[in-house]
Each structure stands twice: as C-alpha cells, then as structure tokens.
Design a protein around this motif. Sequence first.
Motif, mmCIF file in Angstrom:
data_model
loop_
_atom_site.group_PDB
_atom_site.id
_atom_site.type_symbol
_atom_site.label_atom_id
_atom_site.label_comp_id
_atom_site.label_asym_id
_atom_site.label_seq_id
_atom_site.Cartn_x
_atom_site.Cartn_y
_atom_site.Cartn_z
ATOM 1 N N ILE A 1 57.309 40.330 34.210
ATOM 2 C CA ILE A 1 56.088 39.676 33.751
ATOM 3 C C ILE A 1 55.561 38.790 34.871
ATOM 4 N N PRO A 2 54.242 38.600 34.937
ATOM 5 C CA PRO A 2 53.677 37.744 35.990
ATOM 6 C C PRO A 2 53.936 36.272 35.697
ATOM 7 N N THR A 3 53.985 35.478 36.760
ATOM 8 C CA THR A 3 54.173 34.033 36.584
ATOM 9 C C THR A 3 52.846 33.311 36.416
ATOM 10 N N VAL B 1 55.959 24.107 61.717
ATOM 11 C CA VAL B 1 55.060 24.311 62.853
ATOM 12 C C VAL B 1 54.102 25.479 62.628
ATOM 13 N N PHE B 2 54.186 26.114 61.461
ATOM 14 C CA PHE B 2 53.307 27.266 61.194
ATOM 15 C C PHE B 2 53.096 27.382 59.690
ATOM 16 N N GLN B 3 51.858 27.661 59.297
ATOM 17 C CA GLN B 3 51.519 27.908 57.898
ATOM 18 C C GLN B 3 50.672 29.184 57.825
ATOM 19 N N SER B 4 50.956 30.027 56.848
ATOM 20 C CA SER B 4 50.069 31.157 56.576
ATOM 21 C C SER B 4 49.831 31.237 55.081
ATOM 22 N N VAL B 5 48.795 31.951 54.678
ATOM 23 C CA VAL B 5 48.434 32.054 53.268
ATOM 24 C C VAL B 5 48.165 33.509 52.917
ATOM 25 N N THR B 6 48.271 33.817 51.629
ATOM 26 C CA THR B 6 47.864 35.118 51.126
ATOM 27 C C THR B 6 46.394 35.034 50.745
ATOM 28 N N ILE B 7 45.612 36.040 51.135
ATOM 29 C CA ILE B 7 44.161 35.972 50.938
ATOM 30 C C ILE B 7 43.802 35.827 49.456
ATOM 31 N N ASP B 8 44.460 36.594 48.589
ATOM 32 C CA ASP B 8 44.243 36.483 47.139
ATOM 33 C C ASP B 8 45.582 36.207 46.474
ATOM 34 N N PRO B 9 46.057 34.956 46.520
ATOM 35 C CA PRO B 9 47.436 34.660 46.114
ATOM 36 C C PRO B 9 47.774 34.970 44.667
ATOM 37 N N LEU B 10 46.834 34.780 43.748
ATOM 38 C CA LEU B 10 47.143 35.054 42.341
ATOM 39 C C LEU B 10 47.058 36.543 42.024
ATOM 40 N N GLN B 11 46.243 37.251 42.787
ATOM 41 C CA GLN B 11 46.165 38.704 42.616
ATOM 42 C C GLN B 11 47.338 39.405 43.298
ATOM 43 N N HIS B 12 47.911 38.754 44.287
ATOM 44 C CA HIS B 12 49.016 39.351 45.051
ATOM 45 C C HIS B 12 50.168 38.351 45.154
ATOM 46 N N PRO B 13 50.902 38.142 44.050
ATOM 47 C CA PRO B 13 52.000 37.159 44.065
ATOM 48 C C PRO B 13 53.186 37.633 44.897
ATOM 49 N N THR B 14 53.984 36.685 45.334
ATOM 50 C CA THR B 14 55.214 36.994 46.059
ATOM 51 C C THR B 14 56.333 37.352 45.092
ATOM 52 N N TYR B 15 56.317 36.742 43.907
ATOM 53 C CA TYR B 15 57.383 36.953 42.927
ATOM 54 C C TYR B 15 56.823 37.369 41.571
ATOM 55 N N GLU B 16 57.623 38.131 40.833
ATOM 56 C CA GLU B 16 57.422 38.361 39.412
ATOM 57 C C GLU B 16 58.710 37.949 38.713
ATOM 58 N N LEU B 17 58.631 37.718 37.417
ATOM 59 C CA LEU B 17 59.838 37.401 36.663
ATOM 60 C C LEU B 17 60.465 38.698 36.162
ATOM 61 N N GLY B 18 61.621 39.029 36.703
ATOM 62 C CA GLY B 18 62.341 40.195 36.228
ATOM 63 C C GLY B 18 62.963 39.893 34.873
ATOM 64 N N VAL B 19 62.874 40.855 33.963
ATOM 65 C CA VAL B 19 63.418 40.699 32.620
ATOM 66 C C VAL B 19 64.528 41.726 32.421
ATOM 67 N N LYS C 1 54.572 25.118 33.466
ATOM 68 C CA LYS C 1 53.370 25.790 32.982
ATOM 69 C C LYS C 1 53.524 26.212 31.521
ATOM 70 N N ALA C 2 54.747 26.613 31.150
ATOM 71 C CA ALA C 2 54.999 27.071 29.783
ATOM 72 C C ALA C 2 55.201 25.921 28.804
ATOM 73 N N GLY C 3 55.179 24.696 29.304
ATOM 74 C CA GLY C 3 55.387 23.546 28.435
ATOM 75 C C GLY C 3 56.835 23.378 28.015
ATOM 76 N N LEU C 4 57.747 23.863 28.853
ATOM 77 C CA LEU C 4 59.172 23.792 28.551
ATOM 78 C C LEU C 4 59.874 22.871 29.544
ATOM 79 N N PRO D 1 63.960 40.383 24.859
ATOM 80 C CA PRO D 1 62.627 40.267 24.253
ATOM 81 C C PRO D 1 61.753 39.217 24.921
ATOM 82 N N VAL D 2 61.485 39.385 26.207
ATOM 83 C CA VAL D 2 60.631 38.452 26.943
ATOM 84 C C VAL D 2 59.395 39.217 27.406
ATOM 85 N N ALA D 3 58.261 38.876 26.822
ATOM 86 C CA ALA D 3 57.016 39.551 27.178
ATOM 87 C C ALA D 3 55.980 38.587 27.747
ATOM 88 N N SER D 4 56.258 37.287 27.666
ATOM 89 C CA SER D 4 55.336 36.282 28.185
ATOM 90 C C SER D 4 56.122 35.006 28.472
#
Length: 351
Positions: free
Chosen positions: A220-222, A115-133, A168-171, A138-141
Amino acid sequence: MKKALASLSVLSALLVLSACGSKDAAATLELGAALPEKVPSGTEIRIGDPSIQAVLGVSGLGKELADAGVTVEWANISGGPQSIQAFRGDKLDCSAVADIPSLFAAWTGTPTKIVFQSVTIDPLQHPTYELGVAPGSPVASLADLRGKKIAYSAGQAQGALVLRVLQKAGLTQQDVTLVDLTSTGDSYRTALGSKAVDVAPLGTSTVRTYKSKYPGATTIPTGIRDDASTLYCLTKAVQDSGKAAALKAYVAVRAKALLWSNDHPDEYSKAYLQDVQGLSEADAKAYLADSGDKGIPATWDNAQDRLQATADLLATEQKHDKLDVSTLVDRRFEKVEADAAGGKVVTGDAS
C-alpha cells in the motif's frame, strides 16, 4: 663543541616540528572558508556511492574527475549503519545515504556534514518506499495499521518513515507493535513472507520481487514524501583542504552524473540496476518507470526544513536531544552542484 652540536640538533628538531605544524595548519580548512579550487597532488577521497560509481564508469564523466586531479577509493558501502561504522573506524570519507544517518551520526558522536542534496521530480507520484503487507494480512490502508506488527529500524530511513506514517494515520507507537529489525538485503521481505511482521517498508525496486516470491503479498502507498537523498561526509574530511577541494570537484561531477542517468535510462539500468544490483532487465525497467527522474535543487532550503521536521519527530519519539540540523549541512556545496546542473535545477524543489 659537543654542546654546540647538541644545541644545533635540538634547534634542528624544533625547526622540523615547527615546519610540520605549519604544514598541518595550512592543510586545515575552516568550515566557513571558501572551498579551494585546486586539488593537491596525491589527494584521495574514500567514497561509498555505488550508483554514481557505475555511472561515472559508463558515461565518461569519470574523466572529469581524473582531469581535476581527483582520485577516488571506492568503498562497497551503502546505508546508514555501514557508513557510520566505517566513519568511526576512519575507513571512509563520504557515503550516499538518505537524510536519517546524518542525524544518528550526530546523536552518537560522529560529526558529519551533508555536501549534496537531490530530489525526485514528482516525489508523491514516484515514492522511494511502499508498505509491504504480509500475505493474508488484512491491511488495505493506513487505518488498518492499528494493532499490527511493523518492522522498524530506528537508525535508518525506513524507521523514520514508519514514525511519519503512524503520525499521518493518527496512531502512536503504543497502537502498534514495532519489531526491531535492521533493513539489510532481504530481511524485510523475508520477515513479511514468514509473517514475522504484518507490515514493512520496502524500496520500490524490491516490490515486484516481493510480490512474485510470496503469493498473496500486497503493498500500500504511504502518501508521504520519502525522497531524501544526500551525500554526507566526515566533518574532518571537509576540514582537510585537499579533500575539500576534491569533494568540490566530485559534487559537481555527481550532479552531472545524476542528470546523465535521467537522460540515459537504458545505460544506467544496465550499468547499475542490472550489473550491480542484480535486477533483471524487466525489473530494472519497471523500477525506473516507477521511480521517476532525479533533480538538482536550486536551493537546499526545503530539504533542510524537511530534515529539521524529521529530527524533531525522532527527538520526541525516540528520546533524542533536540538538534539544529543547520549544523549538519555544509551549504558551501549548494552552489557547486547547482552551477554544475546549469539550467536543469529544480527551482521549486518539487515540494
């Protein structure tokens, strides 16, 4: 005489049952019907929406709900697993979640409506998640994910994100080891810190804490849009004419509350991030700087398209039935929140 009294008693009972049936029928709202304007006296809605609860308390917008006759029973519930469990126990009407819980509610036989939707104004510049390593891993990308152990929760937004990252990574799932682990509290950070997994999605609000607690930890960013944010409700709640009227008022006030939090970051930080989430003042300010402003979309078209793409991916990767997500979205509320936002709607949905 006794027969007459008996007949009268039976007739009275039938009249009472008939009246009750009429009352119940009047209280049921067809899903395609216009949303009622007036909230019946005594109507209560049970909602798990902690950030908005905090904003309503500090902004004064809670008075608008009271003036509309809406009573909210707040629930200390967030996230898909908790909300679906509460829905099944009839302990909750609505909950603030990402988009994945609505899919899993449908796949597990719990009818709900967004019943409700919201968006981030700049979603790729301000992601909700990052990949913790994990420290020392040895994970850099994204290309380094092959062969790694990745924390994975099938019924949560983090799980869908992992599948989208692999895509996205082709895996494929066969190229990594998915470690079943529900994301609650510090579970993902602890798993990373103990090196039980190499990689785990972390909310940006927890990244700084993770890095400070575990020397050598990185992220690392997703590179993937991950800003889905919804309020979903039991279908039977939006079919209850009283609750539907209350939700109409709540959705309008919720839109104003999101915009208020953009304009009053210090007050929002104190009321929710610090007092409820327990972040330090410095961490709360850093989180706000990283997360970006939230917006109200003028249309839900793009959000629904993204939800359909996610549903299709999960159906394939997790062996679920194909799902038409239009059946999960109650677009009667689309105009309610857009009207409440006025000229501050996001016309391009930040896509």
